[in-house]
Write a protein that holds these residues in place. Sequence first.
Motif, PDB file in Angstrom:
ATOM      1  N   PHE A 138       0.826  -1.198   0.000  1.00  0.00           N
ATOM      2  CA  PHE A 138       0.000   0.000   0.000  1.00  0.00           C
ATOM      3  C   PHE A 138       0.866   1.256   0.000  1.00  0.00           C
ATOM      4  O   PHE A 138       0.524   2.251  -0.630  1.00  0.00           O
ATOM      5  CB  PHE A 138      -0.926  -0.002   1.219  1.00  0.00           C
ATOM      6  CG  PHE A 138      -1.853   1.182   1.243  1.00  0.00           C
ATOM      7  CD1 PHE A 138      -2.944   1.237   0.395  1.00  0.00           C
ATOM      8  CD2 PHE A 138      -1.617   2.237   2.102  1.00  0.00           C
ATOM      9  CE1 PHE A 138      -3.789   2.325   0.400  1.00  0.00           C
ATOM     10  CE2 PHE A 138      -2.458   3.328   2.123  1.00  0.00           C
ATOM     11  CZ  PHE A 138      -3.548   3.371   1.272  1.00  0.00           C
ATOM     12  N   GLN A 139       1.993   1.218   0.706  1.00  0.00           N
ATOM     13  CA  GLN A 139       2.901   2.366   0.698  1.00  0.00           C
ATOM     14  C   GLN A 139       3.371   2.656  -0.726  1.00  0.00           C
ATOM     15  O   GLN A 139       3.456   3.809  -1.152  1.00  0.00           O
ATOM     16  CB  GLN A 139       4.111   2.075   1.599  1.00  0.00           C
ATOM     17  CG  GLN A 139       3.807   2.105   3.080  1.00  0.00           C
ATOM     18  CD  GLN A 139       3.939   3.491   3.673  1.00  0.00           C
ATOM     19  OE1 GLN A 139       4.878   4.211   3.377  1.00  0.00           O
ATOM     20  NE2 GLN A 139       2.974   3.881   4.495  1.00  0.00           N
ATOM     21  N   SER A 140       3.648   1.592  -1.469  1.00  0.00           N
ATOM     22  CA  SER A 140       4.083   1.768  -2.852  1.00  0.00           C
ATOM     23  C   SER A 140       2.961   2.350  -3.707  1.00  0.00           C
ATOM     24  O   SER A 140       3.187   3.233  -4.545  1.00  0.00           O
ATOM     25  CB  SER A 140       4.542   0.426  -3.429  1.00  0.00           C
ATOM     26  OG  SER A 140       4.964   0.561  -4.763  1.00  0.00           O
ATOM     27  N   ILE A 141       1.732   1.855  -3.496  1.00  0.00           N
ATOM     28  CA  ILE A 141       0.578   2.370  -4.233  1.00  0.00           C
ATOM     29  C   ILE A 141       0.357   3.848  -3.912  1.00  0.00           C
ATOM     30  O   ILE A 141       0.038   4.655  -4.786  1.00  0.00           O
ATOM     31  CB  ILE A 141      -0.687   1.551  -3.897  1.00  0.00           C
ATOM     32  CG1 ILE A 141      -0.596   0.152  -4.516  1.00  0.00           C
ATOM     33  CG2 ILE A 141      -1.939   2.253  -4.369  1.00  0.00           C
ATOM     34  CD1 ILE A 141      -0.616   0.150  -6.030  1.00  0.00           C
ATOM     35  N   ALA A 142       0.523   4.236  -2.618  1.00  0.00           N
ATOM     36  CA  ALA A 142       0.358   5.634  -2.219  1.00  0.00           C
ATOM     37  C   ALA A 142       1.378   6.519  -2.916  1.00  0.00           C
ATOM     38  O   ALA A 142       1.059   7.612  -3.391  1.00  0.00           O
ATOM     39  CB  ALA A 142       0.479   5.760  -0.704  1.00  0.00           C
ATOM     40  N   ALA A 143       2.626   6.048  -2.991  1.00  0.00           N
ATOM     41  CA  ALA A 143       3.664   6.819  -3.681  1.00  0.00           C
ATOM     42  C   ALA A 143       3.349   6.930  -5.171  1.00  0.00           C
ATOM     43  O   ALA A 143       3.511   7.990  -5.788  1.00  0.00           O
ATOM     44  CB  ALA A 143       5.024   6.159  -3.466  1.00  0.00           C
ATOM     45  N   ALA A 144       2.885   5.818  -5.780  1.00  0.00           N
ATOM     46  CA  ALA A 144       2.522   5.840  -7.197  1.00  0.00           C
ATOM     47  C   ALA A 144       1.348   6.783  -7.440  1.00  0.00           C
ATOM     48  O   ALA A 144       1.294   7.480  -8.458  1.00  0.00           O
ATOM     49  CB  ALA A 144       2.176   4.430  -7.665  1.00  0.00           C
ATOM     50  N   SER A 145       0.407   6.835  -6.501  1.00  0.00           N
ATOM     51  CA  SER A 145      -0.760   7.706  -6.643  1.00  0.00           C
ATOM     52  C   SER A 145      -0.338   9.165  -6.735  1.00  0.00           C
ATOM     53  O   SER A 145      -0.861   9.930  -7.549  1.00  0.00           O
ATOM     54  CB  SER A 145      -1.711   7.491  -5.462  1.00  0.00           C
ATOM     55  OG  SER A 145      -2.814   8.359  -5.553  1.00  0.00           O
ATOM     56  N   LYS A 146       0.603   9.543  -5.892  1.00  0.00           N
ATOM     57  CA  LYS A 146       1.077  10.925  -5.939  1.00  0.00           C
ATOM     58  C   LYS A 146       1.771  11.200  -7.278  1.00  0.00           C
ATOM     59  O   LYS A 146       1.583  12.262  -7.883  1.00  0.00           O
ATOM     60  CB  LYS A 146       2.043  11.177  -4.784  1.00  0.00           C
ATOM     61  CG  LYS A 146       2.527  12.615  -4.735  1.00  0.00           C
ATOM     62  CD  LYS A 146       3.403  12.886  -3.523  1.00  0.00           C
ATOM     63  CE  LYS A 146       3.805  14.361  -3.501  1.00  0.00           C
ATOM     64  NZ  LYS A 146       4.682  14.684  -2.352  1.00  0.00           N
ATOM     65  N   ARG A 147       2.556  10.229  -7.749  1.00  0.00           N
ATOM     66  CA  ARG A 147       3.264  10.400  -9.024  1.00  0.00           C
ATOM     67  C   ARG A 147       2.270  10.523 -10.172  1.00  0.00           C
ATOM     68  O   ARG A 147       2.421  11.377 -11.052  1.00  0.00           O
ATOM     69  CB  ARG A 147       4.194   9.208  -9.240  1.00  0.00           C
ATOM     70  CG  ARG A 147       5.124   9.355 -10.425  1.00  0.00           C
ATOM     71  CD  ARG A 147       6.137   8.223 -10.414  1.00  0.00           C
ATOM     72  NE  ARG A 147       7.065   8.331 -11.524  1.00  0.00           N
ATOM     73  CZ  ARG A 147       8.048   7.453 -11.759  1.00  0.00           C
ATOM     74  NH1 ARG A 147       8.220   6.427 -10.939  1.00  0.00           N
ATOM     75  NH2 ARG A 147       8.851   7.617 -12.795  1.00  0.00           N
ATOM     76  N   ILE A 148       1.234   9.696 -10.154  1.00  0.00           N
ATOM     77  CA  ILE A 148       0.207   9.741 -11.203  1.00  0.00           C
ATOM     78  C   ILE A 148      -0.490  11.098 -11.197  1.00  0.00           C
ATOM     79  O   ILE A 148      -0.694  11.719 -12.251  1.00  0.00           O
ATOM     80  CB  ILE A 148      -0.819   8.612 -10.994  1.00  0.00           C
ATOM     81  CG1 ILE A 148      -0.170   7.250 -11.260  1.00  0.00           C
ATOM     82  CG2 ILE A 148      -2.030   8.797 -11.893  1.00  0.00           C
ATOM     83  CD1 ILE A 148      -1.038   6.078 -10.831  1.00  0.00           C
ATOM     84  N   ARG A 149      -0.856  11.569 -10.010  1.00  0.00           N
ATOM     85  CA  ARG A 149      -1.565  12.849  -9.909  1.00  0.00           C
ATOM     86  C   ARG A 149      -0.701  13.991 -10.450  1.00  0.00           C
ATOM     87  O   ARG A 149      -1.191  14.890 -11.135  1.00  0.00           O
ATOM     88  CB  ARG A 149      -1.957  13.099  -8.447  1.00  0.00           C
ATOM     89  CG  ARG A 149      -2.947  14.229  -8.260  1.00  0.00           C
ATOM     90  CD  ARG A 149      -3.403  14.302  -6.813  1.00  0.00           C
ATOM     91  NE  ARG A 149      -4.250  13.189  -6.445  1.00  0.00           N
ATOM     92  CZ  ARG A 149      -5.551  13.142  -6.689  1.00  0.00           C
ATOM     93  NH1 ARG A 149      -6.147  14.146  -7.328  1.00  0.00           N
ATOM     94  NH2 ARG A 149      -6.263  12.105  -6.320  1.00  0.00           N
ATOM     95  N   ASN A 150       0.591  13.964 -10.146  1.00  0.00           N
ATOM     96  CA  ASN A 150       1.494  15.015 -10.635  1.00  0.00           C
ATOM     97  C   ASN A 150       1.610  14.989 -12.156  1.00  0.00           C
ATOM     98  O   ASN A 150       1.590  16.038 -12.814  1.00  0.00           O
ATOM     99  CB  ASN A 150       2.876  14.852 -10.003  1.00  0.00           C
ATOM    100  CG  ASN A 150       2.892  15.240  -8.537  1.00  0.00           C
ATOM    101  OD1 ASN A 150       2.034  15.996  -8.078  1.00  0.00           O
ATOM    102  ND2 ASN A 150       3.866  14.727  -7.796  1.00  0.00           N
ATOM    103  N   ILE A 151       1.736  13.785 -12.720  1.00  0.00           N
ATOM    104  CA  ILE A 151       1.855  13.670 -14.182  1.00  0.00           C
ATOM    105  C   ILE A 151       0.593  14.195 -14.864  1.00  0.00           C
ATOM    106  O   ILE A 151       0.656  14.967 -15.827  1.00  0.00           O
ATOM    107  CB  ILE A 151       2.133  12.207 -14.592  1.00  0.00           C
ATOM    108  CG1 ILE A 151       3.526  11.773 -14.118  1.00  0.00           C
ATOM    109  CG2 ILE A 151       2.004  12.038 -16.109  1.00  0.00           C
ATOM    110  CD1 ILE A 151       3.801  10.294 -14.316  1.00  0.00           C
TER     111      ILE A 151
END
Length: 702
Positions: free
Chosen positions: A578-591
């Motif tokens: 889940f920590q990895s998914i949370a980090a990916a979520s932030k990256r997706i939102r920024n892109i």
Amino acid sequence: MIEAASLDLRDRVSKLLDREHLSATNVISSFDTPRRLAVLASQIPSSQADTSEKLTGPSLKVAFKDGQPTPAAHAFARKAGIDVSRLENITTPKGEYVAATVTNKGRTAREVLLELLPKEIASIYWPKNMYWRKPSERFVRPVRWLVAMLDDEVIPLEFAGLTAGNETRGHRILANRAVKVPRADDRYIEVLRHSHVLNRAEREHKIRKDLDAATRTIPGARWREDKNLLDAVVNLTEFPSAILGTFDDSYLKLPEEVLVTVMRDHQKYFAIEDANGKLLPHFLAVLNTDGDPKGIIRHGHERVLRARFNDARFFWQTDQKHPLRERAQWLKNVTFQKDLGSYYDKTRRVQRLCSWLCETLRQHGTPVRPGVVHKAAMLAKTDLTTELVKEFTELQGIVGGLYACAQDLDHGMPASTRQAIADAIYDQYKPVSMEDSVPRTVEAAVLSIGDKADTIVGMFALGLQPTGSKDPFALRRQANGIVKIIAEHKLPINLSQLCDDAYESYRGTPAEQRFSKQSDYANALGDFFRERVEFYLRDVLDFKYDVVNAVLAAGSGDVVDAVRRASAVTGVRDLADFQSIAAASKRIRNILRQAEEKNISRAGEFEIANENAEEAKILSEQLRQLTPQIKKNIEDKDYLNALLGLATLREPTDKFFDKVMVMVEDERIRANRLALLQSLLNNFSTIADFSEIVTEGKESAK
């Protein structure tokens, strides 16, 4: 006000010492009674340390001509307090300049405290204060004496026209004389103890001990624990003792709520009950002296209480001459708020709003009795016209409930229905704080929500929302109550819809014509309720702040749903996947945000045929297979399993970001990959905005 002011003064002195580099080595302690506020700071430095600073003066060319100091150099040296021969040459980005190293000698602790302590005393916050010399000097009560000492030396600071010395005063009755304090340490406390002045902990211990001893004289009795009352009598005394009093048991025919309110709120007496919690005809009074050996004080307290109980009994009997249903029309003459009309107007609005709320509950399968709510809403405020509430304002709502239970509300009404109406009226103001319980029944909960929502929406529409620490209409407390009721009764009530319905109740009324035209009503009200939900999740349910932020970013209108989502996110937030998914979520939102800012288009949906990266195809396929189950979990409010399902996307998501470039030159591929990221974000953001979750290595912004 004593406890808050004592803590305030202690904090102010602590910050003053830190600010002036005179920090105490040990913990700063405080001592407070009704007659004094004291702070004791031990092991502070005798003076500030000397400090050095370098002052930059004029440029070298201006300061010296032909090797000789110019008037500019002499002026700078005088300003720095040194001889011109001690000026230094320094090189700066702007060139060569002259400089001077100045030593600032630290002031003594006595000098610092003499100058600054009076300002801190004057800055103590009091909810109410007064002045008796001039308007600029305010304090909660006239100041009678000051003690300020550093070791055994007096600091002659001045405040309120008085000069501090080394003399305090003992107990007002038992030792009302000047007493010298030999030194600023624990001897101050010993001096007061010998003068019959105890500290807070000692007073509470003595009160409890005396209450227990007095109660033991009645077989099987116990005194009713009341923390607020105990705090009050602790702050009203310096050397307390307790006495037992008695009243005629005929008064026990009055409702217990009335008797306890008279004893607790009006007389500061503790009630006594038997082992089953039933009130006994006795009370306990706390005195600010060492006892009552002749029983004179006890006799006086009994006389006063008897008179108060006689008043209550007279008001109770008088009020029964006019039943609540008759009093409903009297509310036309009782003002609720000058722009919002009378309590009769409010009653009509609350009835309409509660009818809509009952229909909402019925549609969602929540059992509710609309007739009970309608009748309770009609009678809820009628006790404001009773003599008992006029005398004992603390009992509003409670008196209405008691009268509704005792009176014949409608001919032929079943006793169970009358009791349900009475319970709703009785609980209408609950909860009065976040520690208080919510209304006991769904009908009472609906009435309480409707009443509070009507007040909040009306005040906001008038532009009278809370500002800073000021909340004269207690709107925050009422909104907190709404959130707590919805959460604990698990009611399907949306806060936004509730506010809209409450506003509709004002349509076409004279109050609507007075609503503020400039007020950004809707946004202000939405932000206000979001803050209340945030407070409930974070400070009452103790969810972590990043979990609360993540959950509320996905919606705050449904309180019950927000609690479920916060619980689910808390259950998985520390899992590695889940920590990895949370980090990916932030990256997706920024892109996606950067693409939107640059007007880069995105495809409507991801097409495998338009993708050449295997990692993107795998991620898309796993997302496609997972989405139906996640949607079903979300529909069933099974958020934990939905999040655990999303966590399985960790591996394909990590590989996608490791191997695939999203913002490629090929517009078709780029738009396709942006569509894939949007699909991922849509699934991630349904429950919470995972980009708000603090992941490992991410700085906390709290």
